[in-house]
Design an enzyme around this catalytic site. Structure first.
Site, PDB file in Angstrom:
ATOM      1  N   PHE A 148     -32.956  16.479   1.887  1.00 31.60           N
ATOM      2  CA  PHE A 148     -33.714  17.338   0.981  1.00 31.60           C
ATOM      3  C   PHE A 148     -35.217  17.224   1.210  1.00 31.60           C
ATOM      4  O   PHE A 148     -35.750  16.112   1.328  1.00 31.60           O
ATOM      5  CB  PHE A 148     -33.451  16.938  -0.485  1.00 31.60           C
ATOM      6  CG  PHE A 148     -32.053  17.202  -0.941  1.00 31.60           C
ATOM      7  CD1 PHE A 148     -31.703  18.429  -1.483  1.00 31.60           C
ATOM      8  CD2 PHE A 148     -31.073  16.217  -0.812  1.00 31.60           C
ATOM      9  CE1 PHE A 148     -30.401  18.671  -1.902  1.00 31.60           C
ATOM     10  CE2 PHE A 148     -29.773  16.456  -1.230  1.00 31.60           C
ATOM     11  CZ  PHE A 148     -29.436  17.676  -1.772  1.00 31.60           C
ATOM     12  N   ASP A 149     -35.869  18.365   1.232  1.00 30.80           N
ATOM     13  CA  ASP A 149     -37.312  18.389   1.036  1.00 30.80           C
ATOM     14  C   ASP A 149     -37.596  17.894  -0.388  1.00 30.80           C
ATOM     15  O   ASP A 149     -36.739  18.031  -1.274  1.00 30.80           O
ATOM     16  CB  ASP A 149     -37.817  19.828   1.222  1.00 30.80           C
ATOM     17  CG  ASP A 149     -39.263  19.973   0.808  1.00 30.80           C
ATOM     18  OD1 ASP A 149     -40.116  19.248   1.350  1.00 30.80           O
ATOM     19  OD2 ASP A 149     -39.549  20.804  -0.077  1.00 30.80           O
ATOM     20  N   ALA A 150     -38.778  17.355  -0.623  1.00 29.34           N
ATOM     21  CA  ALA A 150     -39.087  16.798  -1.953  1.00 29.34           C
ATOM     22  C   ALA A 150     -39.864  17.776  -2.837  1.00 29.34           C
ATOM     23  O   ALA A 150     -39.359  18.251  -3.862  1.00 29.34           O
ATOM     24  CB  ALA A 150     -39.870  15.497  -1.805  1.00 29.34           C
ATOM     25  N   THR A 182     -38.732  21.388  -4.027  1.00 31.14           N
ATOM     26  CA  THR A 182     -37.272  21.468  -3.872  1.00 31.14           C
ATOM     27  C   THR A 182     -36.587  20.567  -4.906  1.00 31.14           C
ATOM     28  O   THR A 182     -35.804  21.034  -5.720  1.00 31.14           O
ATOM     29  CB  THR A 182     -36.872  21.075  -2.435  1.00 31.14           C
ATOM     30  OG1 THR A 182     -37.549  21.960  -1.527  1.00 31.14           O
ATOM     31  CG2 THR A 182     -35.366  21.169  -2.240  1.00 31.14           C
ATOM     32  N   VAL A 211     -32.147  21.001   3.101  1.00 23.65           N
ATOM     33  CA  VAL A 211     -32.341  21.881   1.942  1.00 23.65           C
ATOM     34  C   VAL A 211     -33.817  21.914   1.577  1.00 23.65           C
ATOM     35  O   VAL A 211     -34.425  20.873   1.316  1.00 23.65           O
ATOM     36  CB  VAL A 211     -31.530  21.369   0.728  1.00 23.65           C
ATOM     37  CG1 VAL A 211     -31.689  22.323  -0.451  1.00 23.65           C
ATOM     38  CG2 VAL A 211     -30.055  21.188   1.089  1.00 23.65           C
TER      39      VAL A 211
END
Lengths: 219, 219
Positions: free
Chosen positions: B9-11, B14, B171
């Site tokens: 995951f992007d932080a 997101t 994501v």
């Protein structure tokens, strides 16, 4: 600031008015200014992103991709022919009004363009603006297949002109380009045409003017 | 799309809502939304520009520089203490409402963050949001001293998780990050929370959702 031995100009926004495409935009939108600003912002973003991705495409393709993004984002309906006419406007950009007279005054020293533009785009804009006779070099990032503010781009100036970057004055209206050139060792003039805010990138111009014709008197 | 064996995951934008700093902005401006949007845009620009210049500074410093630019651009008067409080907001960002429940459903597989954030910023946000127990890895660009969308950043995922990029689902809510991850071989999900327009960078997501909790049902 030591007297420069040569001048290296950014092209788009500095010599050539990219928002002169606004007129061509009137055909497809009632807000051609918004079209022009969004298109320009996205065009720059795509140069930075593609350079970082290691996925260089030339400035014509990047400019067209940015236009396609912009019409989708702004929900503008446009035919391929209309988009084509907007792109063609990039081949006949207007020079800002004071450009020719300024280059006339500076032409005792070598003058060059160092630009993101593709060779074909630069050739067309130099021709349509009549600036050709003043320019010793028209340098395109296409030689190194990346974009400003990569140091590989700024290195093209010293290489072509045979002078260290610190003995030339790099002139740009784009604050981030000012920072990039300064980081690569040029003396730098920021032509702040639109009362913009200097970027916080750790580098400052040596000289700031509002129009290019203020440069000769400030050296 | 093949079933992924891990999720990366992007932080910011997101998992964590960067515009949750809007509240902190009310103290210095009546238009905290404009502050937040300008700050975020400039923060991203500075990561791209510094990475291209080869002048990496960590995300805390870039974020602070972007804030200083933003208050000057918007002509906001703010004390150092007030700027400090806005920066502190980055250490206690809110997670979007559906995040915890989504990670709970996906946690049978390895979950990781891959982010521009500095290790300290990520540690603080992971702690304040309570997401720590779900995450096997919290990967920061600081390891490679450059920023997304450089391929050097995306390579951190396969290296840490021991899987090829193509067997993981990356994501991100940031369309340009989607393009960057796709260019580096990941399967990619675009979490398009704000009805944004996909970028024209030559890469498309494999899956598009509006909220993260739509992912489990779409695999």
């Amino acid at each position: 600031m030591a007297p420069p031995k040569a001048f290296v100009f950014d092209a788009y926004g500095t010599l050539f008015d990219v928002h002169s495409v606004v007129e061509a935009g009137r055909e497809i939108t009632q807000e051609p200014q918004t079209l022009s600003l969004t298109w320009r912002q996205k065009q720059l973003e795509y140069t930075w992103l593609r350079a970082l991705m290691g996925r260089y495409e030339d400035f014509w393709k990047v400019t067209e991709a940015a236009l396609r993004f912009t019409v989708r984002r702004l929900a503008i309906t446009a035919t391929e022919a209309q988009l084509g006419r907007l792109m063609e406007a990039y081949l006949s950009l207007a020079a800002f009004p004071e450009v020719t007279a300024t280059l006339e005054r500076l032409k005792g020293l070598p003058l060059a363009i160092l630009s993101n533009g593709s060779p074909r785009m630069l050739e067309a804009a130099v021709h349509s603006s009549g600036l050709g006779p003043y320019l010793r070099h028209v340098l395109s990032v296409d030689t190194v297949k990346t974009y400003k503010p990569s140091p590989a781009v700024y290195a093209l100036g010293p290489k072509a002109l045979g002078l260290p970057a610190g003995e030339m004055l790099f002139v740009s209206s784009n604050a981030w380009d000012v920072a990039g050139a300064k980081a690569s060792g040029y003396q730098v003039c920021w032509c702040n045409r639109a009362n913009a805010t200097m970027e916080e990138l750790g580098f400052r111009p040596d000289l700031t003017v509002e129009r290019l014709d203020q440069i000769p008197g400030r050296l």
